[in-house]
Design a protein around this motif. Structure first.
Motif, PDB file in Angstrom:
ATOM      1  N   THR A 296       0.867  -1.178   0.000  1.00  0.00           N
ATOM      2  CA  THR A 296       0.000   0.000   0.000  1.00  0.00           C
ATOM      3  C   THR A 296       0.904   1.228   0.000  1.00  0.00           C
ATOM      4  O   THR A 296       1.994   1.185   0.560  1.00  0.00           O
ATOM      5  CB  THR A 296      -0.897   0.070   1.256  1.00  0.00           C
ATOM      6  OG1 THR A 296      -0.068  -0.008   2.424  1.00  0.00           O
ATOM      7  CG2 THR A 296      -1.916  -1.048   1.288  1.00  0.00           C
TER       8      THR A 296
ATOM      9  N   ARG B 267       0.431   3.848   1.634  1.00  0.00           N
ATOM     10  CA  ARG B 267       0.504   4.331   3.006  1.00  0.00           C
ATOM     11  C   ARG B 267       0.837   3.162   3.928  1.00  0.00           C
ATOM     12  O   ARG B 267       0.650   2.006   3.569  1.00  0.00           O
ATOM     13  CB  ARG B 267      -0.828   4.958   3.425  1.00  0.00           C
ATOM     14  CG  ARG B 267      -1.104   6.248   2.722  1.00  0.00           C
ATOM     15  CD  ARG B 267      -2.411   6.863   3.170  1.00  0.00           C
ATOM     16  NE  ARG B 267      -3.564   6.072   2.755  1.00  0.00           N
ATOM     17  CZ  ARG B 267      -4.817   6.497   2.854  1.00  0.00           C
ATOM     18  NH1 ARG B 267      -5.075   7.684   3.355  1.00  0.00           N
ATOM     19  NH2 ARG B 267      -5.823   5.746   2.456  1.00  0.00           N
TER      20      ARG B 267
ATOM     21  N   GLU C 265      -0.669   2.342   6.742  1.00  0.00           N
ATOM     22  CA  GLU C 265      -1.850   1.657   7.275  1.00  0.00           C
ATOM     23  C   GLU C 265      -3.102   2.385   6.812  1.00  0.00           C
ATOM     24  O   GLU C 265      -3.018   3.377   6.118  1.00  0.00           O
ATOM     25  CB  GLU C 265      -1.789   1.563   8.803  1.00  0.00           C
ATOM     26  CG  GLU C 265      -1.650   2.899   9.481  1.00  0.00           C
ATOM     27  CD  GLU C 265      -1.481   2.782  10.994  1.00  0.00           C
ATOM     28  OE1 GLU C 265      -1.957   1.795  11.573  1.00  0.00           O
ATOM     29  OE2 GLU C 265      -0.871   3.682  11.583  1.00  0.00           O
ATOM     30  N   MET C 266      -4.246   1.876   7.222  1.00  0.00           N
ATOM     31  CA  MET C 266      -5.549   2.454   6.846  1.00  0.00           C
ATOM     32  C   MET C 266      -5.684   2.552   5.332  1.00  0.00           C
ATOM     33  O   MET C 266      -6.182   3.526   4.800  1.00  0.00           O
ATOM     34  CB  MET C 266      -5.721   3.847   7.470  1.00  0.00           C
ATOM     35  CG  MET C 266      -5.630   3.887   8.963  1.00  0.00           C
ATOM     36  SD  MET C 266      -6.852   2.865   9.787  1.00  0.00           S
ATOM     37  CE  MET C 266      -8.354   3.752   9.429  1.00  0.00           C
ATOM     38  N   ASP C 267      -5.216   1.537   4.648  1.00  0.00           N
ATOM     39  CA  ASP C 267      -5.223   1.574   3.193  1.00  0.00           C
ATOM     40  C   ASP C 267      -5.698   0.213   2.685  1.00  0.00           C
ATOM     41  O   ASP C 267      -5.882  -0.718   3.464  1.00  0.00           O
ATOM     42  CB  ASP C 267      -3.797   1.899   2.698  1.00  0.00           C
ATOM     43  CG  ASP C 267      -3.811   2.687   1.402  1.00  0.00           C
ATOM     44  OD1 ASP C 267      -4.802   2.589   0.656  1.00  0.00           O
ATOM     45  OD2 ASP C 267      -2.833   3.399   1.140  1.00  0.00           O
ATOM     46  N   ILE C 268      -5.895   0.128   1.395  1.00  0.00           N
ATOM     47  CA  ILE C 268      -6.378  -1.107   0.780  1.00  0.00           C
ATOM     48  C   ILE C 268      -5.247  -1.688  -0.071  1.00  0.00           C
ATOM     49  O   ILE C 268      -4.589  -0.948  -0.804  1.00  0.00           O
ATOM     50  CB  ILE C 268      -7.587  -0.813  -0.141  1.00  0.00           C
ATOM     51  CG1 ILE C 268      -8.730  -0.203   0.670  1.00  0.00           C
ATOM     52  CG2 ILE C 268      -8.038  -2.067  -0.866  1.00  0.00           C
ATOM     53  CD1 ILE C 268      -9.487  -1.172   1.517  1.00  0.00           C
TER      54      ILE C 268
END
Lengths: 762, 319
Positions: free
Chosen positions: B214, B216, B218-221
């Motif tokens: 990803t 990023r 975290e908080m990513d797909i």
């Protein structure tokens, strides 16, 4: 008449008690405990829910809107369309504003409001939206500004002619709003003196301001035509004046109260739902609340301009830059208003250039109207300029900061836009950067280090405020400038310093538009400076009045009383032997003197000191995936005087973090159908906390002598060089400097492969 | 727990509001949303089976509620299975673990024995959302949401996990790998609910791992996800392997050539090269907002190498 603007009373030797400390902000506790009242937290009895119907097409004639079925839905109390807005001529400021609020002849972007419903529940409103029948005549659309400039591009506005051109091009309908030439000297000839010339093209993408609080408002229009409006805004007075303009209201009939602001960054300087909520409320005869969803925020508010630029600069072997030349294209969305003129004025301003030529274009296309963002339109241009500057330094083998020092401007410099600088702190900033730990630390193998500089004008402008003294000796400050980052505390601190009392004896609040004279928008890094000037001026008026009252109480001449540390004292023993009177002593007995004591000030504040900064960044690039990790980051910037160093640090860090997102991943992804595909935080990739390192800060303090405490605005400089610094660092790491934002993994991976083929870099 | 309760309340409040709206009238979503919280699985199955319009199972709600909020789906019926007794347990079974349908991601992450046995599955679970999201999200939900980019699905498939599905026709066992049917789609029939997911016992010298790419942290797909599960002999040679790719096709992929490339090797450079090539060759990705086709193909190979090495090191207890 001499005013505080002429005699700010700045004293470089003054020892501060409050200024330079970092007390907890007024909004601090409530924000971390979740008790802060943002716009969406407000409720009124009988309040209705307002929802928008938005265009699914990026460009179409709006032929017919039939609301008859929707009106029959139970719970629906009002529907507003273009027919409810007064007609204002197209191509005027008001004409544009009313058409952004509600589509009129055409829809001009996917998400353009077409109608709005007020109902007793969200479900009823949504059901009604589905029953509104809209007849569109779909037109070809254009998203990219360079494509929009071409002769065969679909034209958004038949009436538009390019400002600033002559001849046949001036006669044709076009998407080019304006062509602006800003020059000094003779750049074309001066390039002949250059030993090295670097010229590249760059592009940057629109980015959203990314405030976490979506826009929300409650409008309550009474039977007698009075309007109350609660909303999150950086610009209550600007909203008022524009709303009166497009809704044909008297200013006296609309009162706007700003709420706690959950982030603005420039994006809340213009309204969206507010005029619609007012019309809905008027029709429904009930308060109407409209809160945008995140999808709506991303599809229909903001963003900032994307750009295409060409930058050319030349220098001599000794490092002297001899000339600069730039061509700049700014995308503005469907209507003018990108503030693009900032760019040619600011992009080179920090270097002592005698020969500069800039040509700028503002271009409309079928995407949401751009809004302001920290240093509007400047970071995009600096992304290219500082790339070229770094390459010039490398080409002549000069240290990056030395090269910038060689060309740095100082006091007395006349800018391309005509301002002659008084005391500025660019050289001091560069020297502090050169001396800081980060710049002198060894770079781990494989990493890249980049530096870049930025400048922002910093603004003043119309500001009004009041300071009230309560009988117990405490002070309340009434401000009109929205608090976007803790300015209420800075105002309390400045007043406390001026009175010599503890800061917890002072409280600042934000007024509604009926309570003060005109306050310009909180933007341009003007608020702490401008409202600070007002607060100090009002405080001094109170102090003078306190001395008059003390003189009266003591029966001595007014000049026999001095004020220090919160007390009126006899100026000398000759005046008499009086016990000093505290603020409370005097304020609690105003019944016996001349009534309440307050200080008021309103003026067009001048003297904002320009700001300069330099960023240093280390990156590590995954050579197999193109992923860029920001390993270390330092912001060095002149604050003039940091009123609250922690808040100044917050501005430096926040600017850098927003720039990191813009640099690495944030972009709007449109399908061939002109619809935005990533309208949510999952796929609009703003950085998360773990994406950014601790941002180190170096606060340089070169006082601005035009301010009582020497401060300069600090909100905007910190984003101007971020993408450039990161681009330069990536370039150092992989051998090719990226010239297109975002510098996302697929693009960086391609550059790594290109560098491999060319045998460049690590 | 307090936070969870508060969140639950928030979600239900929203649902109730929608229902109230629904009572007022006509047309579209105005037919209203039904929220049911049945006491047994059989009752849940019956509710789903009798639903007239779109029905959704509500476990953690981290997909369903978001999809409703963004108007992607307008279900007629939500069947909340969280109050059904017995579904929120991780039970040791035949040397493996049975994970109930309403067990949250954080409950898995905090289960020491599960983490020690199936670290690759936990790699996947840990990458779902934030801690707060994982406090609600379930792996059964991750599976049934049908996203080709679901982070727990490739490692579950590579682990040979089996879902127990209860439906109108009774109970059946189906490999997790066989459930995805394409973006937003599964091979579950009407009225069927995943009751639990079973992770089998492990042979000695086994290791698994999952990584995703990803932009990023975290908080990513996932743009690409790769899971590898392998078993070594005592000399360190791979004797069996499963390699599963996520986010590079409409469903997860398990290219036979990937496993072939590393079975019989100690993951020497040539084997890894072959694995990377096989992974890239197997990808059938699209260009979309999350990544380009070309980039996904390249990075699938890069990740396959890295993940295989990680699984191998875990099997040898050096990582």
């Amino acid at each position: 008449m001499t005013t505080i603007l002429d005699k700010p009373g700045f004293n470089p030797d003054r020892k501060y008690k409050i200024i330079g400390t970092s007390p907890v902000k007024h909004d601090g506790f409530d924000k971390v405990t979740g008790r802060a009242k943002f716009a969406a937290d407000a409720f009124l009895p009988g309040m209705l829910v307002g929802k928008f119907l938005r265009s699914p097409h990026p460009h179409a004639w709006l032929r017919k809107i039939d609301i008859s079925k929707a009106l029959k839905v139970a719970g629906v109390k009002a529907i507003v369309t273009r027919d409810d807005f007064p007609e204002i001529k197209q191509g005027t400021g008001g004409g544009d504003m009313t058409r952004i609020a509600m589509a009129r002849e055409k829809v001009l972007w996917e998400g353009h409001p077409v109608a709005a419903v007020a109902a007793t529940s969200e479900a009823a409103a949504k059901a009604a939206l589905k029953l509104i029948e809209v007849e569109y005549e779909v037109l070809p659309h254009v998203i990219d500004p360079v494509a929009a400039m071409q002769a065969d591009a679909p034209v958004l506005h038949d009436y538009m002619r390019t400002k600033g051109v002559k001849g046949p091009d001036a006669e044709r309908p076009t998407n080019i709003v304006e062509r602006l030439v800003l020059s000094v000297g003779d750049a074309d000839s001066a390039f002949k003196d250059a030993d090295v010339i670097v010229e590249h093209e760059y592009d940057t993408k629109p980015m959203h301001q990314g405030y976490i609080e979506p826009q929300s408002c409650i409008a309550n229009a009474s039977e007698d035509g009075q309007v109350e409006l609660w909303c999150c805004t950086q610009a209550p007075w600007v909203y008022r004046d524009r709303l009166t303009d497009i809704l044909k209201l008297d200013s006296a009939k609309i009162r706007i109260q700003q709420s706690e602001l959950g982030g603005g960054f420039g994006g809340k300087t213009t309204f969206y739902a507010e005029p619609v909520a007012i019309l809905l409320s008027r029709k429904a005869k009930a308060p109407v609340k409209m809160t945008l969803t995140r999808v709506e925020v991303l599809k229909a508010t903001g963003p900032v301009s994307g750009t295409h630029t060409r930058i050319k600069m030349g220098c001599k072997k000794d490092g002297t830059i001899v000339a600069a030349d730039a061509e700049l294209v700014f995308q503005t969305g469907p209507y003018t208003g990108s503030a693009f003129t900032n760019a040619p004025q600011a992009m080179f301003t920090r270097y002592d250039l005698k020969n500069v030529k800039t040509v700028s274009y503002e271009v409309v296309s079928n995407r949401p109207k751009v809004s302001s963002f920290r240093a509007p339109c400047v970071p995009q241009a600096v992304f290219g300029v500082e790339g070229v500057v770094s390459e010039l330094a490398n080409r002549i083998g000069m240290d990056q900061i030395d090269f910038r020092l060689k060309n740095a401007i100082v006091e007395g410099h006349k800018t391309i836009y005509g301002e002659v600088f008084t005391k500025i702190g660019f050289v001091e900033t560069l020297k502090a950067a050169k001396a800081c730990d980060h710049y002198n630390s060894p770079l781990p193998k494989g990493w890249g280090r980049g530096v870049a500089c930025g400048f922002w004008f910093n603004r003043g402008g119309e500001t009004a405020g009041t300071v009230n003294l309560a009988p117990d000796g405490t002070l309340t400050i009434i401000l009109g400038t929205a608090d976007v980052a803790g300015s209420r505390m800075s105002m309390s601190m400045m007043a406390a310093e001026e009175f010599g009392i503890p800061v917890d004896r002072v409280r600042s609040i934000l007024a509604d538009t009926h309570s003060l004279g005109y306050n310009r928008v909180t933007a341009g890094s003007r608020t702490t400076f401008s409202s600070g000037m007002i607060v100090v001026d009002a405080s001094r008026k109170i102090i003078a009045e306190l001395c008059r009252r003390a003189a009266k109480i003591w029966g001595v001449p007014e000049d026999g009383v001095v004020f220090e540390d919160g007390h009126c004292r006899p100026a000398s023993s000759n005046v008499g032997d009086f016990t000093p009177l505290s603020m409370k002593d005097i304020a609690s007995k105003t019944t016996y003197t001349m009534g309440a004591i307050a200080g008021h000030s309103e003026m067009n504040v001048t003297g904002a000191g320009p700001g300069f900064g330099l960023h240093i960044v280390d990156v590590d690039v995954d050579r197999q995936t193109g992923l860029v990790a920001i390993k270390r980051y330092t912001v060095v910037e002149d604050a003039g005087k940091a009123i609250s160093p922690q808040q100044v640090e917050g501005q430096y860090q926040g600017g850098a973090v927003q720039g990191i997102g813009w640099a690495l991943n944030e972009e709007y992804i449109y399908g061939a159908d002109g619809r935005l595909q990533n309208a949510g935080f999952l796929d609009y990739r703003m950085p998360v906390a773990s994406d950014v390192p601790m941002i180190d800060t170096v606060i340089v303090e070169v006082p601005n002598p035009k301010h009582p405490f020497g401060l300069r605005g600090v909100g905007e400089v910190p984003v101007t060089p971020t993408m450039a610094a990161i681009g330069n660092a990536i370039g150092e790491a992989i051998g090719i400097r990226p010239r297109s934002l975002p510098m996302s993994p697929p693009k960086v991976l391609k550059l790594i492969e290109e560098a491999r083929v060319k045998g460049l870099g690590g | 727990m307090l936070l969870q309760a508060a969140r639950e309340k928030g979600n239900l409040a929203k649902i109730r509001r929608a229902t109230v709206g629904g009572d007022t009238g006509q047309g579209g979503s105005m037919t209203g949303l039904r929220y049911e919280s049945p006491p047994t699985l059989d009752a849940a199955v019956a509710l789903l089976n009798n639903a007239k319009g779109l029905a959704r199972v509500l476990a953690g709600g981290t997909d369903v509620i978001v999809q409703m909020e963004t108007d992607l789906i307008e279900p007629e019926l939500l069947v909340d299975i969280k109050k059904i007794p017995g579904l929120r347990t991780i039970v040791a079974e035949n040397g493996g673990f049975r994970i109930g349908a309403t067990v949250s991601g954080m409950e898995m992450v905090e289960h020491a024995a599960l983490c020690a046995t199936w670290p690759g599955v936990i790699d996947g679970v840990k990458l779902i959302g934030s801690i707060q999201v994982k406090g609600r999200a379930t792996i059964a939900g991750n599976l049934c949401n049908g996203s080709p980019a679901a982070d727990s699905v490739p490692p579950l498939a590579a682990a040979g996990a089996v879902a127990r599905v209860i439906g109108p026709q009774g109970t059946r066992e189906i490999a997790v790998a066989k459930i995805p049917a394409g973006p937003g789609k599964t091979h579950l029939g009407k009225g069927e609910i995943v009751e639990s997911i079973f992770l089998p016992a492990r042979a000695k010298h086994s290791g698994d791992a999952y990584e995703r790419f990803t932009p990023r942290t975290e908080m990513d797909i996932a743009v690409v996800g790769v899971a590898v599960n392998l078993t070594l002999d005592t000399s360190g040679v791979v004797i069996s392997a499963r390699v599963v790719l996520g986010a590079v096709a409409p469903t997860i992929l398990e290219p036979a050539d990937c496993a072939k490339a590393i079975v019989g090797t100690r993951l020497e450079e040539a084997a890894l090269e072959q694995l990377a090539a096989a992974a890239s060759a197997a990808c059938r990705p699209i260009d979309d907002k999350r990544g380009t086709r070309e980039f996904r193909v390249t990075v699938a190979g890069v990740l396959a190498r890295r993940v295989a090495q990680k699984a191998y090191d875990r099997a040898r207890h050096i990582a």
